[in-house]
Design an enzyme around this catalytic site. Structure first.
Site, PDB file in Angstrom:
ATOM      1  N   ALA A   1      60.878  13.866  56.741  1.00  0.00           N
ATOM      2  CA  ALA A   1      61.463  14.186  55.484  1.00  0.00           C
ATOM      3  C   ALA A   1      60.288  13.997  54.399  1.00  0.00           C
ATOM      4  CB  ALA A   1      62.479  12.832  54.739  1.00  0.00           C
ATOM      5  N   SER A   2      60.369  13.496  53.291  1.00  0.00           N
ATOM      6  CA  SER A   2      59.419  13.592  52.302  1.00  0.00           C
ATOM      7  C   SER A   2      58.338  12.808  52.456  1.00  0.00           C
ATOM      8  CB  SER A   2      59.941  13.050  50.906  1.00  0.00           C
ATOM      9  OG  SER A   2      60.936  13.950  50.225  1.00  0.00           O
ATOM     10  N   ILE A   3      58.198  12.035  53.427  1.00  0.00           N
ATOM     11  CA  ILE A   3      56.721  11.469  53.921  1.00  0.00           C
ATOM     12  C   ILE A   3      55.835  12.381  54.450  1.00  0.00           C
ATOM     13  CG2 ILE A   3      55.762   9.733  55.507  1.00  0.00           C
ATOM     14  CD1 ILE A   3      57.810   8.592  53.903  1.00  0.00           C
TER      15      ILE A   3
END
Length: 625
Positions: free
Chosen positions: A336-338
């Protein structure tokens, strides 16, 4: 009277000589000679047999005779103990009493089993079945009738030992986990060795019935924890009872292991995950030492050592939370946004953007005939890289992905340690997946579509990572770019305290980023927690500066999820991510948290990470506790 014919006839025969010369005497003589010959032959056979047994084969039978009264018995070593980084004992040994029978010494076996059943309550049929599997009533092999019989059964067996020929109680060290369920996936457990493991050659000193490490540190460190077997030579009587010990070679105990794990932090991490499915990994970014590794749900390792029942094994196997999986190293999730950390590094290093580059986020991004949405429906307006990290703007990274392409993104992702095992000392660590155009052609026989790169740039699409990889990524950003190999073994000692090994940090590489690039990325991560528009203000700790990144990993597309479930069924909800390091000025802890179907990284995962950091640094709630 002397003239009687009878007397003359007798005299005429010449006495006994005459009889022997008569037809009857000759017959008797032949019978006598035949008998003598038979007797001679019989004695000859006996003499030859005695010569063979006593002279030719005498040594063999003397040895067999000796073996009937002198036997070798193995002495199991005491398995090495396991401690945490503070010297607190985590795994110990306690005495266990195994009920053993040697069928050849227990004659008549049926009567011995009947008596034994009366004293212990073990069904005769159960014991007879085990004997049959090991060679039957005349076998000289030791047969374990029941492990760890307990003191209530031990007492009557010992008191009535004279009436139980061939029955012995063998004392062995049994593994005992002092905090059942705590760090179960990291410590692992023991189990009885199976036929495949016996024949593998990896356990040369093991024999049927022995227990070996099956999972976690117990398995990886098996040769060191196990030690070396000893033995003793004993004289036994006809009933198999030991009369005296003739010779003894002591067993060499296993090495004691000190882990890098902090028990207080481990317990806190597991308590914060209770009731959820997920993982927490905490590392020291200065060297890669694992401070805590929690995987939820967990299990009691003592159940495996005592002998797991079929019902308990089925319950574990069928549990939808997958308790036997170490989610920190074996579960795969979209980052995801990591992943925007990777996209930022790639974009800056490839000079497709710089700190002044702005893109306009209206809440959507059109590409081809498809519209890609930002998580913020109203959009972020004109935004630069630093703020796009802090506010997790999807549209900014759609622009970045479009300019970079899949293969350049993959190059930097691999350079950041993704798509390969970290090398932590646990078995079956998974590598994850960093896709490329060539991978898709080979795997799916399809070409790469440019639109797929947009999803890839925000950590969706085919991207798959493990929580420990995410922990290492954020630790490397926090420490200035060094990628350490994570490790759990701090040091190893002999049973008497002599140091055998001290683990030194190992550098696996560096992030493919300049100091200027890392400084800009770190500013964005600082803003995530400390900026008023940051997505993880909930992770802020009074007196400690925290930097981090939230992530929300889709399980299915939003359209499908909304139409099928209206967000009501948990299994279709998004996974919640949060990674962080603290203190920003000189990080001493880095944390990665994943909560399956937790939906928002800021609402579910970030509060857990904050409490883990507080516990380690003694701040906030932890200080008040």
């Amino acid at each position: 009277m002397s003239d009687l014919p009878r007397n003359r006839d007798v005299e005429g025969t010449g006495g006994s000589e005459g009889y022997l010369n008569s037809p009857d005497g000759e017959w008797f003589n032949r019978r006598l000679k035949g008998t003598m010959i038979l007797i001679f032959i019989a004695f000859s056979v006996i003499l030859v047999r005695l010569f063979y047994l006593q002279i030719i084969n005498g040594q063999v039978y003397r040895e067999l005779s000796t073996n009937n009264r002198i036997r070798l018995q193995s002495l199991p070593p005491s398995r090495g103990l396991i401690y945490d980084s503070q010297g607190n004992l985590l795994v110990d040994n306690r005495p266990a009493f195994d009920l053993i029978i040697v069928p050849r010494d227990a004659q008549p076996v049926s009567e011995t089993l009947e008596r034994l059943s009366q004293f212990t309550g073990i069904p005769v049929e159960e014991m007879a079945g085990k004997i049959a599997k090991k060679g039957g009533d005349n076998s000289s092999r030791q047969v374990v009738l029941k492990r760890d019989i307990g003191r209530d059964a031990l007492a009557p067996v010992e008191v009535n030992s004279f009436d139980l020929p061939g029955v012995v109680v063998k004392v062995r060290p049994k593994r005992f986990y002092l905090n059942p369920g705590m760090a179960a996936h990291l410590l692992g457990y023991l189990g009885e060795i199976n036929a495949r493991e016996l024949s593998s050659g990896k356990h040369p000193e093991a024999s049927g019935g022995d227990f070996i490490g099956k999972f976690g540190i117990e398995k990886v460190m098996e040769p060191l924890l196990r030690g070396s077997q000893g033995g003793r030579q004993v004289e036994v009587d006809a009933r198999g009872r030991v009369i005296r010990e003739l010779k003894r070679v002591e067993a060499d105990p296993g090495k004691n292991i000190y882990l890098t794990v902090n028990t207080e932090l481990q317990k806190r991490s597991e308590a914060l995950l209770k009731g959820d499915v997920g993982a927490v990994v905490a590392l020291d970014p200065r060297n890669g030492a694992v401070l805590a590794m929690a995987s939820s749900p967990t299990f009691d390792q003592n159940d495996f050592v005592s002998g797991l029942s079929y019902a308990k094994w089925n319950a574990l196997k069928n549990n939808p939370g997958r308790p036997m999986e170490n989610k920190a190293t074996q579960a795969l999730y979209p980052p995801a946004s990591i992943y925007k950390i990777v996209s930022s590094i790639a974009a800056l290093e490839e000079k497709v953007v710089d700190e002044k580059t702005h893109f306009f986020c209206s809440g959507t991004h059109a590409f081809g005939d498809r519209v890609y949405r930002c998580w913020k429906r109203t959009g972020h307006g004109s935004i630069n890289l630093e703020d796009s990290i802090a506010q997790s703007c999807d549209v900014y990274f759609y622009e970045v992905g479009e300019k970079l392409g899949v293969d350049r993104l993959a190059f930097y992702a691999r350079g950041c340690g993704l798509g390969k095992p970290t090398g932590v000392e646990l078995d079956n660590e998974r590598a994850g997946l960093i896709p490329t155009a060539e991978w898709k052609r080979r795997k799916l026989n399809e070409g790469w579509h440019s639109g797929e790169t947009l999803s890839l740039s925000i950590g969706q699409s085919y991207n798959l990572v493990t929580p420990i990889q995410m922990a290492m990524l954020i630790a490397s950003v926090g420490n200035g770019g060094v990628i350490y190999k994570p490790y759990i073994l701090g040091k190893m000692e002999t049973a008497d305290g002599a140091l055998v090994k001290q683990t030194l940090p190992v550098v696996n590489g560096r992030l493919p980023a300049s100091k200027k690039t890392l400084a800009l990325v770190r500013k964005g991560l600082w803003g995530t927690v400390n900026d008023r528009k940051g997505t993880a203000k909930v992770a802020a700790i009074e007196g400690v500066t925290v930097a981090g990144k939230t992530g929300t990993a889709q399980v299915i597309s939003k359209a499908k999820r909304d139409s099928r479930t209206k967000k009501s069924i948990r299994k279709f909800r998004d996974h919640a991510w949060f990674v962080a390091y603290a203190p920003v000025e000189n990080p001493t802890i880095a944390v990665a948290v994943i909560v399956e179907h937790g939906e928002g990284g800021s609402t579910k995962a970030a509060p857990i990470a904050r409490k883990v950091i507080e516990t380690y640094l003694g701040k906030g709630e932890a200080a008040r506790d």
